[in-house]
Design an enzyme around this catalytic site. Structure first.
Site, mmCIF file in Angstrom:
data_model
loop_
_atom_site.group_PDB
_atom_site.id
_atom_site.type_symbol
_atom_site.label_atom_id
_atom_site.label_comp_id
_atom_site.label_asym_id
_atom_site.label_seq_id
_atom_site.Cartn_x
_atom_site.Cartn_y
_atom_site.Cartn_z
ATOM 1 C CB SER A 64 -0.939 0.008 1.216
ATOM 2 O OG SER A 64 -1.961 -0.943 1.063
ATOM 3 C CE LYS A 67 -3.800 0.886 -0.910
ATOM 4 N NZ LYS A 67 -4.581 0.606 0.313
ATOM 5 C CE1 TYR A 191 -3.672 -1.030 -4.907
ATOM 6 C CE2 TYR A 191 -4.490 -3.190 -4.249
ATOM 7 C CZ TYR A 191 -4.016 -1.932 -3.924
ATOM 8 O OH TYR A 191 -3.878 -1.578 -2.604
ATOM 9 C CE1 TYR A 243 -5.010 2.248 4.095
ATOM 10 C CE2 TYR A 243 -3.533 1.072 5.557
ATOM 11 C CZ TYR A 243 -3.913 1.422 4.282
ATOM 12 O OH TYR A 243 -3.220 0.973 3.211
ATOM 13 C CB VAL A 261 0.316 -5.569 4.658
ATOM 14 C CG1 VAL A 261 -0.940 -4.821 5.022
ATOM 15 C CG2 VAL A 261 0.331 -5.971 3.194
#
Length: 426
Positions: A64, A67, A191, A243, A261
């Site tokens: 992530s 992103k 992705y 988040y 992660v």
């Protein structure tokens, strides 16, 4: 003189090394096999100085962390209005893989959750682009940000695709509302390949510093992104990058950040630097346990909180270096914070000082924060070990704590060797 910054990063790592909470991401087999003991950190300034410690050569997948940089690329290619028509900019307060969209227009809430990230990825290289062309476009772009050729870990990608039911659900939901046009499987494949790009913690620090530097890669000097794009991206990171823990993160750490992660964590301090850590054990929010603690220490000890009142910069910290007889006088100016101290120590390495004595002149310095004072004293201590006599011109007594890192007290000396124009030196 060797700069003390890598040694300081080592100290930070040692302070968090024995925190054994959390666990590696076990829902992806390839990540479940990661060595949980890995621990590294890196820092890159916007002037292109890179420092690192620990497992700084170990490669891992971005996950992530990719992103915000793909969001920046979409903003660069399409502009804010078009991107915002598909993806919002508000914090969600939800987990990264939550099956949720805006009620009114069915847009993903922001580009940092999986639904928003997949939507943004489908814009790259044109909405009609094939999977291979889009992935290669993204890989080349991330390589430019890192300043080296990055590769994709296809084993990790395959491992993730075997357990991609939730992301496939998100992709089908996005297709149902005409947010993305590609086949759902193609969207998830693209992705996942993006997330499988391999980096080191040093790469992450450099990539982060590019955002902090307004889009100019600080080591290669290449202009990759517009400054407005970097500003918008960092703003979204500050509100949504961590988040459902983003609000607490900004209050406690105060650095725009993004986690992944696989154990990576990066942050930016606009105009100053990029920071990154790597440690695979994750907390319940999917953030690196030791990485979070390291960032807290870095923010507190280095005064990096974005809302801190002493984060003023922009004036060159060294006004001039003057040689008088056997003494090199380094005349400082402005605010002595981390960035200023780092610049001073780095530049002092470039001077071929042959004088017996080195003096730091604080006459034109307005304030000195704790990390600036600590770093400058450590620099002086190392110069003393290299054979120089050291001292300061400090008429306003900005350096009140005179204990150096080796425990010795910096003494005042009224002898002729430590006097210049009547100022008392140490």
């Amino acid at each position: 003189m060797q700069t003390p910054i890598p040694f300081y990063l080592d100290e930070i790592l040692e302070k968090v090394r024995y925190q054994d909470g959390g666990a590696v991401a076990d829902y992806i087999p390839q990540l479940a096999a990661a060595n949980p003991s890995y621990l590294g950190a890196a820092l890159c300034t916007t002037t292109g100085h890179l420092y690192s410690a620990g497992d700084d050569e170990e490669e891992f997948t971005m996950q992530s962390i990719s992103k915000p940089f793909i969001y920046a690329l979409a903003l660069q290619e399409y502009g804010l209005e078009e991107v915002r028509s598909l993806v919002g900019m508000e914090p969600s307060g939800e987990a990264f893989n939550e099956l949720s969209l805006n009620r009114d227009d069915h847009r993903p809430v922001n580009p940092m959750i999986n639904a928003g990230a997949m939507t943004v990825t489908q814009l790259i290289n044109g909405v009609d682009s094939g999977v291979d062309e889009r992935v290669e476009h993204i890989r080349k772009y991330l390589s430019r940000l890192a300043g080296r050729d990055l590769t994709i870990d296809y084993q990790t990608c395959d491992s993730e695709l075997e357990h991609a039911e939730r992301n496939l659900s998100l992709a089908h939901m996005l297709r149902n509302y005409d947010i993305i046009q590609d086949d759902a499987h193609d969207a998830v494949m693209t992705y996942t390949l993006q997330c499988s790009t391999k980096v080191t913690v040093k790469d992450l620090a450099v990539i982060s510093a590019t955002l902090a530097n307004g889009g100019t890669q600080p080591i290669t000097g290449e202009k990759i992104l517009d400054a407005d794009v970097c500003r918008l991206t960092q703003a979204v990171m500050s509100s949504a990058g961590m988040y459902d823990g983003a609000g607490r993160w900004m209050a406690e750490v105060g650095i725009p950040a993004k986690s992944g992660v696989s154990g990576g964590l990066l942050g930016t301090l606009p105009g100053q630097l990029g920071i990154a850590t790597f440690s695979p054990r994750l907390n319940t929010e999917g953030n690196s346990v030791r990485g979070v603690e390291a960032f807290k220490l870095l923010s507190q000890e280095m005064g990096l909180h974005l809302m801190a009142t002493d984060q003023r910069y922009g004036v060159a910290p060294i006004r001039e270096v003057e040689i008088i007889d056997d003494t090199a006088i380094v005349r400082l100016q402005g605010v002595m914070n981390f960035s200023a101290a780092e610049s001073i120590l780095y530049r002092l390495e470039d001077y071929e000082i042959t004088a017996e004595q080195v003096l730091l002149d604080f006459s034109q310095v307005t304030t000195v924060n704790r990390i600036g004072r600590t770093m400058l004293k450590e620099g002086l201590r190392r110069m003393r070990e290299a054979g120089f006599k050291i001292g300061v011109i400090d008429p306003d007594e900005l350096i009140k704590d005179r204990t150096m890192r080796d425990g010795t007290q910096v003494r005042r000396d009224d002898t002729e060797d430590f006097m210049i124009e009547g100022e008392e030196l140490w």
